[in-house]
Write an enzyme that holds these catalytic residues in place. Sequence first.
Site, PDB file in Angstrom:
ATOM      1  CG  HIS A  72      -0.346   0.026   2.560  1.00 36.87           C
ATOM      2  ND1 HIS A  72       0.011   1.198   3.200  1.00 36.87           N
ATOM      3  CD2 HIS A  72      -0.019  -0.961   3.423  1.00 36.87           C
ATOM      4  CE1 HIS A  72       0.514   0.917   4.393  1.00 36.87           C
ATOM      5  NE2 HIS A  72       0.523  -0.397   4.555  1.00 36.87           N
ATOM      6  CG  ASP A  74      -3.112   3.680   2.542  1.00 35.84           C
ATOM      7  OD1 ASP A  74      -2.533   2.677   2.071  1.00 35.84           O
ATOM      8  OD2 ASP A  74      -4.002   3.602   3.415  1.00 35.84           O
ATOM      9  CG  ASP A 105       2.820   0.512   7.982  1.00 35.02           C
ATOM     10  OD1 ASP A 105       2.541  -0.120   6.954  1.00 35.02           O
ATOM     11  OD2 ASP A 105       2.026   0.657   8.922  1.00 35.02           O
ATOM     12  CD  GLU A 140      -2.913  -1.849   5.703  1.00 38.57           C
ATOM     13  OE1 GLU A 140      -3.007  -2.863   6.403  1.00 38.57           O
ATOM     14  OE2 GLU A 140      -2.513  -0.765   6.153  1.00 38.57           O
ATOM     15  CD  GLU A 141      -1.431   2.151   7.586  1.00 37.17           C
ATOM     16  OE1 GLU A 141      -2.099   1.740   8.552  1.00 37.17           O
ATOM     17  OE2 GLU A 141      -0.225   1.895   7.424  1.00 37.17           O
ATOM     18  CD  GLU A 169       1.325  -3.797   5.655  1.00 32.69           C
ATOM     19  OE1 GLU A 169       2.081  -3.051   6.311  1.00 32.69           O
ATOM     20  OE2 GLU A 169       0.224  -3.438   5.206  1.00 32.69           O
ATOM     21  CG  HIS A 357       1.012   3.444  12.348  1.00 33.03           C
ATOM     22  ND1 HIS A 357      -0.299   3.044  12.490  1.00 33.03           N
ATOM     23  CD2 HIS A 357       1.419   2.917  11.171  1.00 33.03           C
ATOM     24  CE1 HIS A 357      -0.661   2.303  11.446  1.00 33.03           C
ATOM     25  NE2 HIS A 357       0.375   2.210  10.634  1.00 33.03           N
TER      26      HIS A 357
HETATM   27 ZN   LIG Z   1       1.094  -1.167   6.445  1.00 28.97          ZN
END
Ligand SMILES: [Zn+2]
Length: 385
Positions: A72, A74, A105, A140-141, A169, A357
């Site tokens: 992903h 995003d 990520d 995805e997030e 991931e 994150h």
């Molecule tokens: Zn991810």
Amino acid sequence: MSADPIAIARELIRCPSVTPASGGALDYLEGVLKPAGFAVHRATFSQDGAADVENLYARIGGGPPHLVLAGHVDVVPPGNEAVWRFPPFAAESADGVLYGRGAVDMKGGLACLVAAALDHLAARGGKPKGSISFLVTGDEEDVAVNGTVKLLAWAAARGESFDHCILGEPTNPQALGDMIKIGRRGSLNGTLLVMGRQGHVAYPQFAENPIRGLVQLMSALMAEPLDGGTEDFDPSNFEFTNVEVGNRTVNLIPGEARARFNIRFNDRHTQASLRAVIEQRAAAAARGVRWRIDWMPSNADAFLTKPGPFVDLIAEVVREVSGRRPALSTTGGTSDARFIKDYCPVVEFGLVGATAHQVDEHTPVSDLTQLTAIYRGILDRYFAQ
Ligand SMILES: [Zn+2]
């Protein structure tokens, strides 16, 4: 000249693609994959109540075997940008470390997948032995309704079929080579409601306090584990996440009380079997308490890609390149692998996820180089079979 995963990661990080925005990240990917011979498709999906999201599917080669590389573009929001060491979308590096939102990520992992595929193809004169595809989503997030789940259905409707998938991931807790994910637990949310009768706290005989019933049922639901785990999975876990009465008045017995919970469950359960077990336990403990459970819809079932030749191949390459023997794990949260598993066996391996994150998300540049070597080794061996 080999492809440079660090340059690709930088370009991706500089695209401000906080879900649902793609921030130019898919334009950039298309610009990299098309010249290498990939047929690139862009698909935007919509659903009531959710933002439209752009996705990308790119394939090179027509025959089997068909290996899908998934990821992903995003990212989660950066939070307070002022407390970052470098601006979150600047992709600055210092002391051999690349900083930026998505560094681990998972723009970093995606960059390594792209670089490895380009190198693998270049070494074969630009043509794969089978087929290689990229399945890249921008959803995805967040709610994950206009992303991988719809892109897979879209691809299937075009007649695409896949043999195996690697999802990039971040899977390693501490060092590259620690952990491959071969499955994921499922996730199910619900709210337990207990109905009482509102009244004056000085006259409890005329009221019925739902908090008593709620505590009684909560105790019962927390008393027994759901299972003892399996060879591949930790025990399933039932966890209350919120208790709510909403009563700000000191002399009032409230009319209703509720508690929210989440269950992370292994492959000994389905959503239906879990709901049945929880409701049976509540019913057995109720003894006159009026209750009900509202279940939230969930698209996160547990799954396992059974250890076998595909998992062995990946584990072997990881060990050879990193010098570590990776654990085959099913821990952690959900990922888009829960959708891919309906189409082909899927295994997840990527960077070290420790700063995902977080403020100052970062990865050592050397990890990007090493992860690219691992993906390259996997591609070479997969298509040498
Ligand atoms: Zn991810």
